[in-house]
Motif scaffolding. Structure first.
Motif, PDB file in Angstrom:
ATOM      1  N   LEU A 181       5.489  -7.039   3.332  1.00  0.00           N
ATOM      2  CA  LEU A 181       6.124  -6.018   2.516  1.00  0.00           C
ATOM      3  C   LEU A 181       7.325  -5.416   3.232  1.00  0.00           C
ATOM      4  CD1 LEU A 181       5.581  -4.759  -0.256  1.00  0.00           C
ATOM      5  CD2 LEU A 181       4.278  -2.987   0.907  1.00  0.00           C
ATOM      6  N   CYS A 195       9.582  -1.015  -1.318  1.00  0.00           N
ATOM      7  CA  CYS A 195       8.791  -1.713  -0.294  1.00  0.00           C
ATOM      8  C   CYS A 195       8.556  -0.825   0.923  1.00  0.00           C
ATOM      9  CB  CYS A 195       9.496  -3.002   0.133  1.00  0.00           C
ATOM     10  SG  CYS A 195       9.462  -4.309  -1.092  1.00  0.00           S
ATOM     11  N   LEU A 211       5.985   1.826   0.055  1.00  0.00           N
ATOM     12  CA  LEU A 211       4.620   1.309   0.075  1.00  0.00           C
ATOM     13  C   LEU A 211       4.121   1.103   1.498  1.00  0.00           C
ATOM     14  CD1 LEU A 211       4.734  -1.237  -2.887  1.00  0.00           C
ATOM     15  CD2 LEU A 211       3.464   0.911  -2.774  1.00  0.00           C
ATOM     16  N   CYS A 212       5.013   0.672   2.388  1.00  0.00           N
ATOM     17  CA  CYS A 212       4.638   0.538   3.802  1.00  0.00           C
ATOM     18  C   CYS A 212       4.281   1.898   4.388  1.00  0.00           C
ATOM     19  CB  CYS A 212       5.767  -0.092   4.607  1.00  0.00           C
ATOM     20  SG  CYS A 212       5.961  -1.847   4.363  1.00  0.00           S
ATOM     21  N   ALA A 258       3.238   4.511   2.776  1.00  0.00           N
ATOM     22  CA  ALA A 258       1.984   4.967   2.170  1.00  0.00           C
ATOM     23  C   ALA A 258       0.775   4.283   2.818  1.00  0.00           C
ATOM     24  CB  ALA A 258       1.998   4.701   0.670  1.00  0.00           C
TER      25      ALA A 258
END
Length: 72
Positions: A25, A55, A58-59, A61
């Motif tokens: 990711l 991306c 999300l990393c 998170a």
């Protein structure tokens, strides 16, 4: 001392899969930012930038959730 090899293998498999997914990711985010210049000519620079930021979000998170699990 008794080692539960099935549980150890399960933890290894899940951590390996999570690591590969997180690195993949992050790599997609870096590639999205690097393609931003070439996407400027095509007119889709905003899409490449927003995908890269998604991306990275999300990393972040996933890392925050991991720290949360360790602290709690």
């Amino acid at each position: 001392m008794n080692i539960d090899w099935a549980a150890l293998g399960s933890v290894f498999g899940v951590s390996l899969a999570a690591t590969v997914a997180l690195v993949g990711l992050f790599t997609l985010g870096v590639v999205g930012l690097s393609k931003q210049e070439s996407a400027t000519r095509g007119g889709s620079a905003a899409l490449a930038r927003s995908g890269a930021y998604a991306c990275f979000g999300l990393c972040s998170a996933a890392v925050a959730y991991g720290i949360y699990l360790i602290v709690i």
